[in-house]
Design an enzyme around this catalytic site. Structure first.
Site, PDB file in Angstrom:
ATOM      1  N   HIS A 264      -7.249  23.055 122.105  1.00  0.00           N
ATOM      2  CA  HIS A 264      -7.694  22.336 120.957  1.00  0.00           C
ATOM      3  C   HIS A 264      -6.992  21.239 120.493  1.00  0.00           C
ATOM      4  O   HIS A 264      -7.711  20.471 119.435  1.00  0.00           O
ATOM      5  CB  HIS A 264      -8.038  23.463 119.819  1.00  0.00           C
ATOM      6  CG  HIS A 264      -8.990  23.144 118.846  1.00  0.00           C
ATOM      7  ND1 HIS A 264      -9.646  22.239 118.677  1.00  0.00           N
ATOM      8  CD2 HIS A 264      -9.859  24.211 118.147  1.00  0.00           C
ATOM      9  CE1 HIS A 264     -10.734  22.403 117.855  1.00  0.00           C
ATOM     10  NE2 HIS A 264     -10.812  23.496 117.478  1.00  0.00           N
ATOM     11  N   ASP A 268     -11.973  18.754 120.941  1.00  0.00           N
ATOM     12  CA  ASP A 268     -12.610  19.392 119.703  1.00  0.00           C
ATOM     13  C   ASP A 268     -13.774  20.137 119.956  1.00  0.00           C
ATOM     14  O   ASP A 268     -14.258  20.489 121.188  1.00  0.00           O
ATOM     15  CB  ASP A 268     -13.164  18.010 118.725  1.00  0.00           C
ATOM     16  CG  ASP A 268     -12.305  17.213 118.209  1.00  0.00           C
ATOM     17  OD1 ASP A 268     -11.081  17.663 117.766  1.00  0.00           O
ATOM     18  OD2 ASP A 268     -12.516  16.127 117.856  1.00  0.00           O
TER      19      ASP A 268
END
Length: 293
Positions: A264, A268
C-alpha cells in the site's frame, strides 16, 4: 560506501552479504554479488533473532523430533518475514468465471500439445492477463528504492513452484514479448528445473511481479505474501462450480477466487482493485488476450 542499488537488491533477494566490492572506493556492484554467489563465498545475511521457544513438558519433549532447517527453508523464512515487516501489505479479492477460458483450452489442448510439445494450462493465460493489467496500472509493477519509486517498463513474471525442499520462484523474463505458447514452454522448462534442483540463482532473480497458484493443492482462498521487493503478487485458487446469477437466471459456473496482495506504500486501493478487475476481464473474455485489448 553503500552498495549499488542492483547489488543491494540482489543481496536482499539471495540472502547473501558482500562486504567489499570492485567499484570505486570499494563499492559492492551487482557483478561482485553474482561472483560471490557462484563461488559460494557470500556470507549469509544476518537473520533477526528468533523468539525463544516456550518451555515444553519433559514427556512431550521426548516425543518430539528436531530437524535442522535447510538453507533454502531458512532463506524462505527470512525473506517472507522481511516482506511482512517492511511492506504495508494489504489483500483485495475478486472472482473470475473460468467458463470461456476452459472451453478454449478444451478445444485446442490436443492441437496445442501436438504442435508445441507442451500441455496447455491456465498459467499462460494468467501471465498474459497480468501483463495487460500491469501496463494499465504501472504502480503494481513498481518498487521503492529509498525515497524513489522505480517504475519498470519490462515484465519479468515470477511463477511460484512448490518443490520437495520448499517454494521457489523462477522468473519468466520479458514475458510480454512471448506468445501464450512461449510462456507455457518457459514455465514448463523452469518448473522441471526447479523440481530437479537445477535452477540457477540468476533464474530466480529480477522478477517484477509474482503469480502463485495455490489451487493446484486445493486452496479455495488465501492471502499471498509479497515477494520482496515487488509490490504485487496474484494468488490463483481452486476452480469450483458454484451457482451464479447470469442475466437474471441461476447457472452453474466454474469459478475461481483471485487474491492480489499489494504494498500500500506504492499501490493505492483503487489501483489494486482496478488491476484485479482487468485480470478478471481478460480471463473471462480470453479473445482479448489474443487481440491485445
Amino acid at each position: 560506501m553503500p552498495p549499488a542499488p542492483a547489488a543491494a537488491r540482489l543481496m536482499a533477494e539471495s540472502g547473501t552479504s558482500v562486504e567489499a566490492g570492485s567499484g570505486k572506493r570499494g563499492q559492492v556492484l551487482k557483478e561482485d554479488v553474482l561472483s560471490a554467489i557462484k563461488s559460494g563465498a557470500a556470507a549469509p545475511a544476518p537473520a533477526a533473532p528468533a523468539a525463544p521457544r516456550a518451555p515444553v513438558a519433559t514427556d512431550d519433549a521426548a516425543r518430539e523430533e528436531r530437524v535442522r532447517m535447510t538453507k533454502l527453508r531458512q532463506t524462505i523464512a527470512r525473506r517472507l518475514k522481511d516482506a511482512q515487516n517492511t511492506a504495508a501489505m494489504l489483500t483485495t479479492f475478486n472472482e473470475v468465471d473460468m467458463t470461456n477460458v476452459m472451453a478454449l483450452r478444451s478445444t485446442y489442448k490436443d492441437i496445442f500439445e501436438k504442435k508445441h510439445g507442451q500441455k496447455l494450462g491456465f498459467m499462460g493465460f494468467f501471465v498474459k492477463a497480468v501483463i495487460q493489467a500491469l501496463k494499465d496500472i504501472p504502480a503494481v509493477n513498481a518498487e521503492i528504492d529509498g525515497t524513489d519509486l522505480v517504475y519498470k517498463n519490462y515484465y519479468h513474471i515470477g511463477v511460484a513452484v512448490g518443490t520437495d525442499k520448499g517454494l521457489v520462484v523462477p522468473v519468466v523474463r520479458d514475458a510480454d514479448q512471448m506468445s501464450i505458447a512461449g510462456v507455457e514452454k518457459a514455465i514448463g522448462a523452469l518448473g522441471r528445473k526447479a523440481r530437479d534442483g537445477q535452477l540457477k540463482i540468476e533464474e530466480m532473480m529480477g522478477g517484477t511481479f509474482t503469480i502463485s497458484n495455490g489451487g493446484v493443492y486445493g486452496s479455495l482462498m488465501s492471502t499471498p505474501i509479497l515477494n520482496a521487493p515487488q509490490s504485487g503478487i496474484l494468488g490463483m485458487h481452486k476452480i469450483q462450480e458454484r451457482p451464479m446469477v447470469v442475466a437474471g437466471k441461476i447457472e452453474i459456473r466454474p469459478m475461481m477466487y483471485l487474491a492480489l496482495s499489494y504494498d500500500h506504500r506504492v499501490v493505492d486501493g483503487k489501483e489494486a482493485v482496478t488491476f484485479l478487475v482487468r485480470v478478471k476481464e481478460a480471463i473471462e473474455d480470453p479473445q482479448r488476450l489474443v487481440l491485445d485489448l
